[in-house]
Design a protein around this motif. Structure first.
Motif, short mmCIF file in Angstrom:
data_model
loop_
_atom_site.label_atom_id
_atom_site.label_comp_id
_atom_site.label_asym_id
_atom_site.label_seq_id
_atom_site.Cartn_x
_atom_site.Cartn_y
_atom_site.Cartn_z
N UNK A 85 0.86 -1.19 0.00
CA UNK A 85 0.00 0.00 0.00
C UNK A 85 0.89 1.23 0.00
N UNK A 86 0.51 2.30 -0.63
CA UNK A 86 -0.72 2.56 -1.37
C UNK A 86 -0.60 2.06 -2.81
N UNK A 87 -1.68 2.23 -3.56
CA UNK A 87 -1.68 1.84 -4.97
C UNK A 87 -1.04 2.90 -5.85
N UNK A 88 -1.02 4.15 -5.38
CA UNK A 88 -0.47 5.29 -6.14
C UNK A 88 0.16 6.25 -5.13
N UNK A 89 1.26 6.89 -5.53
CA UNK A 89 1.89 7.93 -4.71
C UNK A 89 1.80 9.24 -5.49
N UNK A 90 1.35 10.30 -4.81
CA UNK A 90 1.28 11.63 -5.41
C UNK A 90 2.27 12.54 -4.70
N UNK A 91 3.13 13.19 -5.48
CA UNK A 91 4.13 14.10 -4.93
C UNK A 91 3.96 15.47 -5.56
N UNK A 92 4.19 16.52 -4.77
CA UNK A 92 4.13 17.90 -5.27
C UNK A 92 5.55 18.44 -5.37
N UNK A 93 5.94 18.88 -6.57
CA UNK A 93 7.30 19.38 -6.74
C UNK A 93 7.50 20.70 -6.03
N UNK A 94 6.41 21.39 -5.66
CA UNK A 94 6.52 22.63 -4.90
C UNK A 94 6.89 22.37 -3.44
N UNK A 95 6.75 21.13 -2.99
CA UNK A 95 7.11 20.75 -1.62
C UNK A 95 8.57 20.31 -1.62
N UNK A 96 9.41 21.07 -0.95
CA UNK A 96 10.85 20.78 -0.93
C UNK A 96 11.16 19.42 -0.32
N UNK A 97 10.27 18.90 0.51
CA UNK A 97 10.48 17.60 1.15
C UNK A 97 9.45 16.58 0.67
N UNK A 98 9.06 16.66 -0.60
CA UNK A 98 8.03 15.76 -1.14
C UNK A 98 8.47 14.31 -0.99
N UNK A 99 7.63 13.53 -0.31
CA UNK A 99 7.97 12.12 -0.12
C UNK A 99 6.70 11.30 0.11
N UNK A 100 6.84 10.01 -0.01
CA UNK A 100 5.75 9.07 0.23
C UNK A 100 6.31 7.81 0.84
N UNK A 101 5.42 7.01 1.40
CA UNK A 101 5.82 5.77 2.04
C UNK A 101 5.04 4.61 1.44
N UNK A 102 5.73 3.52 1.16
CA UNK A 102 5.09 2.29 0.69
C UNK A 102 5.20 1.27 1.82
N UNK A 103 4.06 0.73 2.23
CA UNK A 103 4.04 -0.30 3.27
C UNK A 103 3.98 -1.68 2.62
N UNK A 104 4.82 -2.57 3.10
CA UNK A 104 4.87 -3.95 2.60
C UNK A 104 4.57 -4.88 3.76
N UNK A 105 3.53 -5.70 3.62
CA UNK A 105 3.17 -6.67 4.65
C UNK A 105 3.42 -8.07 4.08
#
Length: 127
Positions: free
Chosen positions: A32-52
């Motif tokens: 999870x998640x199925x899609x990650x959305x990042x904003x290039x205007x956010x200097x710390x743009x990041x996302x997390x993928x959980x693996x079970x």
């Protein structure tokens, strides 16, 4: 799809799939998640993928060669994911690397289980 090939300028692909209900047996590896959305205007743009991992044995994810964007920094789990456990992957946009207003990328990784289970997570990058 349209291609730049003279022999095959137009190509049709059919994809099929299915959704599992919560009451149905679930796949042994969940991501999870199925899609990650990042904003290039956010200097710390990041996302997390959980693996079970529910495979009954330890697994290790590995990035597929060429299966990730040069605009992303991906931090993989450094150890085996034991059965019944969850680990995370961190995805960070490399600051200043994207000039376009919108861009769609992806991350593909494979596990060392018997089926060589593979996941591709789309990454949407926008202003």
């Amino acid at each position: 799809f349209y291609t730049d090939s003279r022999e095959t300028p137009k190509l049709t692909i059919t994809l099929t799939g299915f959704n599992l209900k919560a009451t149905e047996p679930q796949p042994p590896i969940k991501v999870k998640p199925n899609v990650i959305s990042l904003k290039k205007s956010d200097a710390n743009a990041s996302g997390t993928i959980e693996i079970v991992n529910n495979t009954g044995r330890g697994i290790v994810p590995k990035l597929v060669e060429g299966g990730y964007s040069p605009y992303l920094k991906i931090e993989m789990p450094y150890r085996q994911i034991n059965s019944g456990k969850m680990e995370t992957m961190n995805v960070k946009l490399i600051a200043g690397s994207v000039n376009e207003d919108r861009m769609d990328e992806s991350i593909t990784f494979v596990f060392n289980d018997q089926k060589q289970t593979r996941f591709t997570i789309p990454v949407s990058i926008s202003r």
